[in-house]
Design a protein around this motif. Structure first.
Motif, mmCIF file in Angstrom:
data_model
loop_
_atom_site.group_PDB
_atom_site.id
_atom_site.type_symbol
_atom_site.label_atom_id
_atom_site.label_comp_id
_atom_site.label_asym_id
_atom_site.label_seq_id
_atom_site.Cartn_x
_atom_site.Cartn_y
_atom_site.Cartn_z
ATOM 1 N N ILE A 128 7.226 -1.209 -7.504
ATOM 2 C CA ILE A 128 6.461 0.021 -7.690
ATOM 3 C C ILE A 128 6.844 1.091 -6.679
ATOM 4 N N GLU A 129 7.741 0.764 -5.741
ATOM 5 C CA GLU A 129 8.221 1.785 -4.809
ATOM 6 C C GLU A 129 8.940 2.894 -5.565
ATOM 7 N N GLU A 130 9.675 2.538 -6.622
ATOM 8 C CA GLU A 130 10.256 3.534 -7.524
ATOM 9 C C GLU A 130 9.304 3.665 -8.715
ATOM 10 N N PRO A 131 8.468 4.701 -8.749
ATOM 11 C CA PRO A 131 7.344 4.708 -9.692
ATOM 12 C C PRO A 131 7.713 4.976 -11.141
ATOM 13 N N PHE A 132 8.827 5.661 -11.388
ATOM 14 C CA PHE A 132 9.075 6.167 -12.735
ATOM 15 C C PHE A 132 9.334 5.075 -13.770
ATOM 16 N N PRO A 133 10.053 3.989 -13.456
ATOM 17 C CA PRO A 133 10.160 2.918 -14.459
ATOM 18 C C PRO A 133 8.831 2.245 -14.764
ATOM 19 N N MET A 134 7.841 2.399 -13.876
ATOM 20 C CA MET A 134 6.527 1.790 -14.097
ATOM 21 C C MET A 134 5.613 2.660 -14.952
ATOM 22 N N LEU A 135 5.995 3.926 -15.183
ATOM 23 C CA LEU A 135 5.167 4.848 -15.949
ATOM 24 C C LEU A 135 5.632 4.900 -17.407
ATOM 25 N N ALA A 136 4.695 5.175 -18.300
ATOM 26 C CA ALA A 136 5.011 5.284 -19.732
ATOM 27 C C ALA A 136 5.521 6.689 -20.030
ATOM 28 N N LEU A 137 6.699 7.021 -19.487
ATOM 29 C CA LEU A 137 7.206 8.382 -19.608
ATOM 30 C C LEU A 137 7.588 8.724 -21.037
ATOM 31 N N LEU B 36 10.696 11.598 -4.438
ATOM 32 C CA LEU B 36 10.384 10.175 -4.600
ATOM 33 C C LEU B 36 11.642 9.373 -4.911
ATOM 34 N N MET B 37 12.563 9.962 -5.655
ATOM 35 C CA MET B 37 13.805 9.263 -5.991
ATOM 36 C C MET B 37 14.727 9.140 -4.777
ATOM 37 N N GLY B 38 14.804 10.191 -3.981
ATOM 38 C CA GLY B 38 15.799 10.237 -2.918
ATOM 39 C C GLY B 38 15.346 9.676 -1.582
ATOM 40 N N ILE B 39 14.030 9.577 -1.365
ATOM 41 C CA ILE B 39 13.514 9.145 -0.062
ATOM 42 C C ILE B 39 12.659 7.908 -0.260
ATOM 43 N N PRO B 40 13.182 6.718 -0.029
ATOM 44 C CA PRO B 40 12.372 5.501 -0.158
ATOM 45 C C PRO B 40 11.487 5.299 1.065
ATOM 46 N N ILE B 41 10.691 4.247 1.014
ATOM 47 C CA ILE B 41 9.967 3.816 2.216
ATOM 48 C C ILE B 41 11.002 3.529 3.300
ATOM 49 N N PRO B 42 10.742 3.893 4.574
ATOM 50 C CA PRO B 42 11.754 3.682 5.619
ATOM 51 C C PRO B 42 12.409 2.305 5.531
ATOM 52 N N LEU B 43 13.746 2.307 5.492
ATOM 53 C CA LEU B 43 14.483 1.061 5.279
ATOM 54 C C LEU B 43 14.237 0.058 6.400
ATOM 55 N N SER B 44 13.994 0.534 7.602
ATOM 56 C CA SER B 44 13.729 -0.385 8.710
ATOM 57 C C SER B 44 12.476 -1.218 8.431
ATOM 58 N N TYR B 45 11.466 -0.602 7.789
ATOM 59 C CA TYR B 45 10.241 -1.334 7.463
ATOM 60 C C TYR B 45 10.514 -2.375 6.377
ATOM 61 N N THR B 46 11.270 -1.984 5.368
ATOM 62 C CA THR B 46 11.612 -2.926 4.295
ATOM 63 C C THR B 46 12.425 -4.097 4.827
ATOM 64 N N ARG B 47 13.403 -3.807 5.700
ATOM 65 C CA ARG B 47 14.235 -4.871 6.262
ATOM 66 C C ARG B 47 13.426 -5.786 7.168
ATOM 67 N N GLU C 69 0.837 -1.205 0.000
ATOM 68 C CA GLU C 69 0.000 0.000 0.000
ATOM 69 C C GLU C 69 0.871 1.254 0.000
ATOM 70 N N ALA C 70 1.938 1.255 0.802
ATOM 71 C CA ALA C 70 2.843 2.408 0.824
ATOM 72 C C ALA C 70 3.525 2.583 -0.528
ATOM 73 N N SER C 71 3.906 1.483 -1.160
ATOM 74 C CA SER C 71 4.543 1.568 -2.477
ATOM 75 C C SER C 71 3.564 2.092 -3.516
ATOM 76 N N TYR C 72 2.315 1.633 -3.462
ATOM 77 C CA TYR C 72 1.332 2.085 -4.441
ATOM 78 C C TYR C 72 1.018 3.570 -4.270
ATOM 79 N N SER C 73 1.026 4.043 -3.044
ATOM 80 C CA SER C 73 0.789 5.478 -2.833
ATOM 81 C C SER C 73 1.908 6.308 -3.453
ATOM 82 N N ARG C 74 3.146 5.793 -3.427
ATOM 83 C CA ARG C 74 4.252 6.484 -4.093
ATOM 84 C C ARG C 74 4.061 6.455 -5.615
ATOM 85 N N PHE C 75 3.578 5.335 -6.137
ATOM 86 C CA PHE C 75 3.306 5.238 -7.574
ATOM 87 C C PHE C 75 2.259 6.267 -7.995
#
Length: 332
Positions: free
Chosen positions: A279-288, A222-233, A94-100
């Motif tokens: 999808i945490e990094e949204p830009f490769p998922m978009l048709a830019l 969005l590029m420089g600040i990911p979802i908190p790494l502690s949550y991902t780990r 859900e957090a990743s999709y909100s970034r997307f």
């Protein structure tokens, strides 16, 4: 290899909603980026489950000395922790999709701002002496989405994307700049200052640059600040511990069935986690590429039809004046 994303049209939506999509998706599983990236961890956990099953079978068949214990445990800890794992995966995706969604909205604003900016320039800059500068300004405006795309996508070729829009000397300045999107904005700002415009019109054009700065800010955030790494780990460690102990927990109930059970569980749960990571990094998922091309095509089309529409309206006005006399009576 990065897959090129495309904008959907009516045909794509019909295919997307087709009842045969499940068959199509299953057949294309071996070419799925998500599935291929999960082969190493899933195979590792399946092999570990096979080793546990082989060890327990060897102990039960007395192939090993009697002091070797059978690895088994109660399933109660799994029943208690399963909701926690489910919540971790749900919150992660859900957090990743909100970034997307945030990235998609930022690019929607940039593309709409680009088209509106170009429309304002075509409407306000009409002095004959400003026409060459107006053309250059419109090219700078069309170049901004391309430069921003290259700024947020790894491996993009800025020179290839801009060589048909910018002159050689302008392109060299952009390529040598440390921050290329802001360099294009500076080209736009300086061009507006050189135009022979009233202050009110110049202020309107300069206000349009704001959406470009906002787009840069959101994209860089969005590029420089990911979802908190502690949550991902935490999610990753939870998944690893879950599947390392799964064969031991299921042994009493499943015996050798723990091998396919571990495979299915690892493939399913790690797949959900992998989608969240992608999808945490949204830009490769978009048709830019398509978005930038669509904005450029729209501006070029507006330029192409501007003169013809102007000539059509002038002719229509002149015809109207010829059909009516100055006193309001039609001419004989």
């Amino acid at each position: 290899m990065q897959k090129k994303r495309t904008l959907y049209d009516h045909t794509n939506w019909v295919t997307h909603r087709s009842s045969l999509r499940h068959v199509r998706h299953f057949i294309s599983s071996l070419s799925s980026r998500v599935i291929l990236s999960l082969v190493p961890p899933v195979m590792a956990f399946t092999a570990f489950a096979t080793a546990i099953a082989a060890y327990n079978s060897a102990v039960l068949l007395h192939f090993l000395p009697e002091f070797f214990p059978v690895l088994r445990a109660s399933s109660l800890p799994y029943q208690l922790t399963a909701p926690a794992l489910a919540l971790l995966l749900v919150f992660r995706t859900e957090a990743s999709y909100s970034r997307f969604v945030e990235g998609k909205k930022a690019w929607t604003t940039v593309i709409a701002g680009t088209q509106d900016f170009a429309r304002q320039v075509m409407a306000m800059v009409d002095a004959p002496s400003d026409l060459p500068l107006r053309k250059a300004l419109l090219h700078y405006i069309m170049a901004f989405p391309l430069v921003l795309k290259c700024h947020v996508l790894y491996g993009s070729d800025v020179r290839r994307d801009l060589q048909h829009l910018l002159e050689v000397d302008d392109l060299a300045v952009v390529l040598n700049s440390k921050h290329r999107p802001r360099c294009i904005i500076e080209f736009i700002s300086q061009s507006i200052q050189l135009l022979k415009l009233e202050d009110s019109r110049r202020n309107v054009l300069e206000s349009k640059i704001t959406c470009f700065h906002e787009g840069i800010g959101i994209c860089e955030q969005l590029m420089g600040i990911p979802i908190p790494l502690s949550y991902t780990r935490l999610t990753s460690r939870f998944l690893v511990l879950w599947h390392l102990t799964l064969p031991i927990i299921l042994w009493d109930d499943c015996h050798w069935i723990v091998v396919p059970a571990t495979f299915i569980s690892a493939a399913s749960l790690f797949c959900i986690e992998e989608v969240g990571v992608l999808i945490e990094e949204p830009f490769p998922m978009l048709a830019l590429d398509d978005l930038c091309q669509k904005a450029q095509n729209g501006i070029q089309e507006a330029l192409a039809i501007e003169n013809s529409i102007h000539a059509h309206l002038v002719a229509k006005r002149n015809r109207h004046f010829k059909e009516h006399s100055p006193n309001g009576w039609p001419n004989s």
